[in-house]
Design a protein around this motif. Structure first.
Motif, PDB file in Angstrom:
ATOM      1  N   VAL A 102       0.849  -1.188   0.000  1.00 22.19           N
ATOM      2  CA  VAL A 102       0.000   0.000   0.000  1.00 22.19           C
ATOM      3  C   VAL A 102       0.886   1.241   0.000  1.00 22.19           C
ATOM      4  O   VAL A 102       1.735   1.411   0.880  1.00 22.19           O
ATOM      5  N   ALA A 103       0.697   2.103  -1.002  1.00 18.54           N
ATOM      6  CA  ALA A 103       1.449   3.356  -1.089  1.00 18.54           C
ATOM      7  C   ALA A 103       0.822   4.423  -0.205  1.00 18.54           C
ATOM      8  O   ALA A 103       1.530   5.149   0.496  1.00 18.54           O
ATOM      9  N   TRP A 104      -0.499   4.539  -0.219  1.00 16.41           N
ATOM     10  CA  TRP A 104      -1.201   5.508   0.608  1.00 16.41           C
ATOM     11  C   TRP A 104      -2.697   5.215   0.631  1.00 16.41           C
ATOM     12  O   TRP A 104      -3.202   4.470  -0.189  1.00 16.41           O
ATOM     13  N   MET A 105      -3.377   5.828   1.598  1.00 13.80           N
ATOM     14  CA  MET A 105      -4.830   5.793   1.685  1.00 13.80           C
ATOM     15  C   MET A 105      -5.299   7.188   2.051  1.00 13.80           C
ATOM     16  O   MET A 105      -4.719   7.824   2.940  1.00 13.80           O
ATOM     17  N   LYS A 106      -6.294   7.695   1.344  1.00 14.96           N
ATOM     18  CA  LYS A 106      -6.862   9.016   1.617  1.00 14.96           C
ATOM     19  C   LYS A 106      -8.331   8.853   1.947  1.00 14.96           C
ATOM     20  O   LYS A 106      -8.988   7.935   1.464  1.00 14.96           O
ATOM     21  N   GLN A 107      -8.850   9.787   2.767  1.00 15.77           N
ATOM     22  CA  GLN A 107     -10.261   9.766   3.136  1.00 15.77           C
ATOM     23  C   GLN A 107     -10.889  11.123   2.848  1.00 15.77           C
ATOM     24  O   GLN A 107     -10.241  12.159   2.974  1.00 15.77           O
ATOM     25  N   PHE A 108     -12.171  11.099   2.479  1.00 17.98           N
ATOM     26  CA  PHE A 108     -12.953  12.302   2.237  1.00 17.98           C
ATOM     27  C   PHE A 108     -14.254  12.133   2.989  1.00 17.98           C
ATOM     28  O   PHE A 108     -14.869  11.082   2.945  1.00 17.98           O
ATOM     29  N   ARG A 109     -14.690  13.206   3.687  1.00 11.92           N
ATOM     30  CA  ARG A 109     -15.870  13.017   4.508  1.00 11.92           C
ATOM     31  C   ARG A 109     -16.785  14.228   4.511  1.00 11.92           C
ATOM     32  O   ARG A 109     -16.367  15.354   4.308  1.00 11.92           O
ATOM     33  N   GLY A 110     -18.050  13.904   4.778  1.00 13.10           N
ATOM     34  CA  GLY A 110     -19.063  14.912   5.065  1.00 13.10           C
ATOM     35  C   GLY A 110     -19.252  14.909   6.568  1.00 13.10           C
ATOM     36  O   GLY A 110     -18.278  14.896   7.320  1.00 13.10           O
ATOM     37  N   THR A 111     -20.477  14.823   7.011  1.00 12.06           N
ATOM     38  CA  THR A 111     -20.729  14.851   8.448  1.00 12.06           C
ATOM     39  C   THR A 111     -21.159  13.511   9.023  1.00 12.06           C
ATOM     40  O   THR A 111     -21.244  13.363  10.218  1.00 12.06           O
ATOM     41  N   SER A 112     -21.440  12.530   8.169  1.00 10.20           N
ATOM     42  CA  SER A 112     -21.954  11.283   8.717  1.00 10.20           C
ATOM     43  C   SER A 112     -21.557  10.076   7.878  1.00 10.20           C
ATOM     44  O   SER A 112     -20.467   9.559   8.024  1.00 10.20           O
ATOM     45  N   MET A 113     -22.429   9.630   6.986  1.00  7.59           N
ATOM     46  CA  MET A 113     -22.212   8.391   6.241  1.00  7.59           C
ATOM     47  C   MET A 113     -21.857   8.698   4.792  1.00  7.59           C
ATOM     48  O   MET A 113     -22.715   9.142   4.031  1.00  7.59           O
ATOM     49  N   ASP A 114     -20.620   8.476   4.409  1.00  3.73           N
ATOM     50  CA  ASP A 114     -20.140   8.770   3.066  1.00  3.73           C
ATOM     51  C   ASP A 114     -19.573   7.484   2.472  1.00  3.73           C
ATOM     52  O   ASP A 114     -19.005   6.668   3.185  1.00  3.73           O
ATOM     53  N   GLU A 115     -19.701   7.322   1.152  1.00  3.57           N
ATOM     54  CA  GLU A 115     -19.251   6.070   0.555  1.00  3.57           C
ATOM     55  C   GLU A 115     -18.843   6.268  -0.892  1.00  3.57           C
ATOM     56  O   GLU A 115     -19.565   6.901  -1.665  1.00  3.57           O
ATOM     57  N   GLY A 116     -17.678   5.722  -1.261  1.00  2.00           N
ATOM     58  CA  GLY A 116     -17.258   5.642  -2.652  1.00  2.00           C
ATOM     59  C   GLY A 116     -17.843   4.377  -3.249  1.00  2.00           C
ATOM     60  O   GLY A 116     -17.570   3.280  -2.767  1.00  2.00           O
ATOM     61  N   LYS A 117     -18.672   4.515  -4.281  1.00  2.00           N
ATOM     62  CA  LYS A 117     -19.345   3.355  -4.863  1.00  2.00           C
ATOM     63  C   LYS A 117     -18.595   2.787  -6.068  1.00  2.00           C
ATOM     64  O   LYS A 117     -18.580   1.591  -6.275  1.00  2.00           O
ATOM     65  N   GLN A 118     -18.002   3.663  -6.885  1.00  2.00           N
ATOM     66  CA  GLN A 118     -17.308   3.183  -8.077  1.00  2.00           C
ATOM     67  C   GLN A 118     -16.121   4.084  -8.383  1.00  2.00           C
ATOM     68  O   GLN A 118     -16.161   5.283  -8.158  1.00  2.00           O
ATOM     69  N   ILE A 119     -15.065   3.471  -8.909  1.00  2.00           N
ATOM     70  CA  ILE A 119     -13.891   4.201  -9.366  1.00  2.00           C
ATOM     71  C   ILE A 119     -13.648   3.829 -10.823  1.00  2.00           C
ATOM     72  O   ILE A 119     -13.823   2.670 -11.203  1.00  2.00           O
ATOM     73  N   ILE A 120     -13.292   4.828 -11.636  1.00  2.00           N
ATOM     74  CA  ILE A 120     -13.056   4.593 -13.062  1.00  2.00           C
ATOM     75  C   ILE A 120     -11.778   5.285 -13.491  1.00  2.00           C
ATOM     76  O   ILE A 120     -11.335   6.252 -12.878  1.00  2.00           O
ATOM     77  N   ASN A 121     -11.181   4.788 -14.575  1.00  2.00           N
ATOM     78  CA  ASN A 121     -10.079   5.483 -15.229  1.00  2.00           C
ATOM     79  C   ASN A 121     -10.661   6.607 -16.074  1.00  2.00           C
ATOM     80  O   ASN A 121     -11.753   6.470 -16.628  1.00  2.00           O
ATOM     81  N   THR A 122      -9.929   7.724 -16.175  1.00  2.00           N
ATOM     82  CA  THR A 122     -10.373   8.834 -17.007  1.00  2.00           C
ATOM     83  C   THR A 122      -9.465   8.959 -18.227  1.00  2.00           C
ATOM     84  O   THR A 122      -8.341   8.453 -18.228  1.00  2.00           O
ATOM     85  N   SER A 123      -9.947   9.633 -19.252  1.00  2.00           N
ATOM     86  CA  SER A 123      -9.229   9.709 -20.528  1.00  2.00           C
ATOM     87  C   SER A 123      -7.898  10.446 -20.434  1.00  2.00           C
ATOM     88  O   SER A 123      -7.036  10.275 -21.283  1.00  2.00           O
ATOM     89  N   ASP A 124      -7.687  11.231 -19.385  1.00  2.00           N
ATOM     90  CA  ASP A 124      -6.430  11.974 -19.229  1.00  2.00           C
ATOM     91  C   ASP A 124      -5.391  11.207 -18.408  1.00  2.00           C
ATOM     92  O   ASP A 124      -4.367  11.758 -18.025  1.00  2.00           O
ATOM     93  N   GLY A 125      -5.643   9.930 -18.117  1.00  2.00           N
ATOM     94  CA  GLY A 125      -4.702   9.121 -17.339  1.00  2.00           C
ATOM     95  C   GLY A 125      -4.947   9.154 -15.846  1.00  2.00           C
ATOM     96  O   GLY A 125      -4.269   8.470 -15.085  1.00  2.00           O
TER      97      GLY A 125
END
Length: 187
Positions: free
Chosen positions: A126-149
């Motif tokens: 594992v190189a790193w882990m980052k978190q992003f939050r609001g005030t309660s229940m937050d969830e990343g549902k899908q991750i995709i590659n973008t056309s710019d790399g």
């Protein structure tokens, strides 16, 4: 009679083709409870990287699971990480020579669930882990590659003032946060 024979032959051919599609099956039972595979991606050597969740021995909460199967279906490695609360990996991609997974991580010190992204290599380092939050229940549902790399995460952020907001988080090819957008309605 010809019609019945044709339907029987067609049914048998379908059954044989369906059963021939699976070339391996591996069951991981190092854990004590719910183990869920949420997403996987095929890797260049024919194997698979996956993410999901697992309950480890001596615990009742689920942790994020990442791992690798070889092309023969043998588990090469699996890692589980999390807090003393429930966490889950939902989606995984290959981007360059690295892998990225997202889902939710429980931040016990501040409460609630956070969108997380973890970057790791094919060996599971594992190189790193980052978190992003609001005030309660937050969830990343899908991750995709973008056309710019780069790559982007879609999910939601729960805010007690606005309920669930759609969240999209965009990163460039050097893992820098480019932008984060929330779309929601006010109560």
């Amino acid at each position: 009679m010809k019609r019945v024979l044709f339907v029987f032959i067609l049914t048998m051919a379908f059954a044989l083709s369906v059963s021939a599609q699976g070339t391996f099956a591996t069951v991981i039972r190092d854990a004590v409870g719910a183990e869920y595979g949420r997403d996987l991606v095929q890797i260049p050597d024919g194997g698979y990287m996956f993410t999901g969740e697992v309950v480890q021995a001596g615990r009742t909460d689920s942790d994020i699971a990442i791992g690798k199967f070889n092309s023969e279906g043998e588990l090469v490695w699996m890692k589980a990480f999390g807090s003393t609360n429930n966490e889950r990996g939902n989606s995984i991609i290959k981007n360059g020579s690295n892998y990225y997974a997202t889902g939710y991580y429980h931040n016990g010190s501040e409460g609630g669930l956070n969108i997380f992204i973890v970057k790791f290599d094919e060996a599971g380092v594992v190189a790193w882990m980052k978190q992003f939050r609001g005030t309660s229940m937050d969830e990343g549902k899908q991750i995709i590659n973008t056309s710019d790399g780069g790559y982007a995460i879609a999910g939601f952020i729960y805010d007690t003032d606005t309920a669930n907001d759609l969240a999209v988080i965009k990163f460039d090819s050097a893992d820098n946060l480019e932008w984060m957008t929330r779309v929601g309605t006010e109560n």
